[in-house]
Design a protein around this motif. Structure first.
Motif, mmCIF file in Angstrom:
data_model
loop_
_atom_site.group_PDB
_atom_site.id
_atom_site.type_symbol
_atom_site.label_atom_id
_atom_site.label_comp_id
_atom_site.label_asym_id
_atom_site.label_seq_id
_atom_site.Cartn_x
_atom_site.Cartn_y
_atom_site.Cartn_z
ATOM 1 N N GLY A 54 0.823 -1.200 0.000
ATOM 2 C CA GLY A 54 0.000 0.000 0.000
ATOM 3 C C GLY A 54 0.856 1.248 0.000
ATOM 4 O O GLY A 54 0.598 2.195 -0.740
ATOM 5 N N ILE A 55 1.891 1.247 0.814
ATOM 6 C CA ILE A 55 2.805 2.392 0.875
ATOM 7 C C ILE A 55 3.525 2.540 -0.463
ATOM 8 O O ILE A 55 3.662 3.647 -0.979
ATOM 9 N N ALA A 56 3.960 1.425 -1.034
ATOM 10 C CA ALA A 56 4.636 1.479 -2.338
ATOM 11 C C ALA A 56 3.690 1.994 -3.410
ATOM 12 O O ALA A 56 4.092 2.769 -4.286
ATOM 13 N N GLY A 57 2.431 1.594 -3.348
ATOM 14 C CA GLY A 57 1.446 2.067 -4.314
ATOM 15 C C GLY A 57 1.228 3.565 -4.203
ATOM 16 O O GLY A 57 1.129 4.271 -5.214
ATOM 17 N N LEU A 75 -9.018 10.386 -9.941
ATOM 18 C CA LEU A 75 -8.797 9.452 -8.839
ATOM 19 C C LEU A 75 -8.730 8.021 -9.342
ATOM 20 O O LEU A 75 -7.939 7.217 -8.834
ATOM 21 N N ASP A 76 -9.546 7.700 -10.335
ATOM 22 C CA ASP A 76 -9.512 6.344 -10.894
ATOM 23 C C ASP A 76 -8.137 6.032 -11.479
ATOM 24 O O ASP A 76 -7.595 4.941 -11.284
ATOM 25 N N GLU A 77 -7.577 6.996 -12.178
ATOM 26 C CA GLU A 77 -6.257 6.842 -12.792
ATOM 27 C C GLU A 77 -5.180 6.654 -11.712
ATOM 28 O O GLU A 77 -4.328 5.759 -11.806
ATOM 29 N N LEU A 78 -5.233 7.485 -10.664
ATOM 30 C CA LEU A 78 -4.235 7.401 -9.592
ATOM 31 C C LEU A 78 -4.372 6.098 -8.813
ATOM 32 O O LEU A 78 -3.368 5.483 -8.445
ATOM 33 N N ALA A 79 -5.610 5.685 -8.568
ATOM 34 C CA ALA A 79 -5.844 4.423 -7.871
ATOM 35 C C ALA A 79 -5.315 3.245 -8.692
ATOM 36 O O ALA A 79 -4.731 2.305 -8.140
ATOM 37 N N ALA A 80 -5.471 3.318 -10.000
ATOM 38 C CA ALA A 80 -4.958 2.256 -10.873
ATOM 39 C C ALA A 80 -3.436 2.206 -10.816
ATOM 40 O O ALA A 80 -2.845 1.118 -10.780
ATOM 41 N N VAL A 81 -2.789 3.361 -10.782
ATOM 42 C CA VAL A 81 -1.327 3.401 -10.667
ATOM 43 C C VAL A 81 -0.894 2.747 -9.353
ATOM 44 O O VAL A 81 0.089 2.009 -9.299
ATOM 45 N N ALA A 82 -1.653 3.026 -8.293
ATOM 46 C CA ALA A 82 -1.332 2.467 -6.973
ATOM 47 C C ALA A 82 -1.811 1.024 -6.809
ATOM 48 O O ALA A 82 -1.515 0.386 -5.798
ATOM 49 N N LYS A 83 -2.564 0.523 -7.800
ATOM 50 C CA LYS A 83 -3.131 -0.830 -7.774
ATOM 51 C C LYS A 83 -4.048 -1.020 -6.559
ATOM 52 O O LYS A 83 -3.929 -1.979 -5.798
ATOM 53 N N MET A 84 -4.958 -0.030 -6.393
ATOM 54 C CA MET A 84 -5.923 -0.050 -5.297
ATOM 55 C C MET A 84 -7.281 0.368 -5.844
ATOM 56 O O MET A 84 -7.362 0.953 -6.919
ATOM 57 N N SER A 85 -8.308 0.091 -5.066
ATOM 58 C CA SER A 85 -9.614 0.646 -5.417
ATOM 59 C C SER A 85 -9.568 2.148 -5.134
ATOM 60 O O SER A 85 -8.738 2.621 -4.348
ATOM 61 N N ARG A 86 -10.454 2.867 -5.760
ATOM 62 C CA ARG A 86 -10.491 4.324 -5.596
ATOM 63 C C ARG A 86 -10.684 4.726 -4.128
ATOM 64 O O ARG A 86 -9.987 5.589 -3.606
ATOM 65 N N THR A 87 -11.629 4.069 -3.451
ATOM 66 C CA THR A 87 -11.927 4.398 -2.059
ATOM 67 C C THR A 87 -10.748 4.093 -1.145
ATOM 68 O O THR A 87 -10.363 4.910 -0.303
ATOM 69 N N TYR A 88 -10.165 2.916 -1.316
ATOM 70 C CA TYR A 88 -9.028 2.525 -0.482
ATOM 71 C C TYR A 88 -7.832 3.448 -0.755
ATOM 72 O O TYR A 88 -7.135 3.855 0.168
ATOM 73 N N PHE A 89 -7.613 3.790 -2.019
ATOM 74 C CA PHE A 89 -6.530 4.705 -2.376
ATOM 75 C C PHE A 89 -6.676 6.025 -1.625
ATOM 76 O O PHE A 89 -5.722 6.509 -1.021
ATOM 77 N N CYS A 90 -7.868 6.611 -1.661
ATOM 78 C CA CYS A 90 -8.094 7.895 -0.988
ATOM 79 C C CYS A 90 -7.857 7.780 0.520
ATOM 80 O O CYS A 90 -7.244 8.661 1.135
ATOM 81 N N THR A 91 -8.316 6.679 1.108
ATOM 82 C CA THR A 91 -8.143 6.465 2.550
ATOM 83 C C THR A 91 -6.671 6.342 2.914
ATOM 84 O O THR A 91 -6.185 7.010 3.835
ATOM 85 N N VAL A 92 -5.951 5.487 2.192
ATOM 86 C CA VAL A 92 -4.537 5.267 2.485
ATOM 87 C C VAL A 92 -3.732 6.537 2.223
ATOM 88 O O VAL A 92 -2.875 6.925 3.028
#
Length: 155
Positions: A54-57, A75-92
């Motif tokens: 998650g930190i690496a993402g 946000l969808d694009e950034l979450a995809a780069v981080a390999k996370m769902s959009r919601t989880y990406f924003c939270t992390v």
């Protein structure tokens, strides 16, 4: 943390290849110190800390943001780069950085615009477009929110 920030500044003044690596290492030490000593990264409801993936993402998404500030970002694009769902990406992202992804993007775009205002002979609309703002109204509003001044006052 102050001494580590000074070490980062010293390394970034250095132009060799190893300087970036040392700067990143010092930054990670700051994050670890903040996490341990100040409780910035809290355990979630299941008493699990964020996994290193998650930190690496999040780190990958920050690099992507910094390289693409002048482009439209989602946000969808950034979450995809981080390999996370959009919601989880924003939270992390918010838990690790203390601000939302959108606030981070805005601050970085304003930092870039400040450099252009100081060093380039461009109209405010040209600066706004070069920094990823789709119109001067959004640029002016964001600039004032971040700096407390309008772009014209800053110039």
């Amino acid at each position: 943390i102050r001494s580590l920030i000074k070490k980062i500044e010293t390394e970034l003044d250095n132009k060799d290849e190893e300087a970036k690596l040392f700067a990143k290492a010092f930054l990670l030490e700051i994050l670890a110190t903040a996490s341990r000593d100040f409780g910035y990264v809290k355990k979630n409801a299941k008493n699990e800390v964020f996994k290193s993936t998650g930190i690496a993402g999040i780190e990958k998404s920050i690099d992507y943001i910094n390289k693409n500030l002048s482009q439209p970002l989602s946000l969808d694009e950034l979450a995809a780069v981080a390999k996370m769902s959009r919601t989880y990406f924003c939270t992390v992202f918010k838990k690790l950085n203390g601000i939302s992804p959108w606030d981070y993007i805005t601050i970085k775009r304003i930092e870039k615009s400040i450099g252009l205002i100081k060093n380039e002979d461009m109209s405010m609309l040209e600066v706004a477009c070069a920094c990823g703002f789709n119109n001067s109204t959004n640029f002016n509003r964001s600039f004032k929110k971040v700096t407390g001044k309008t772009p014209g006052e800053y110039r």
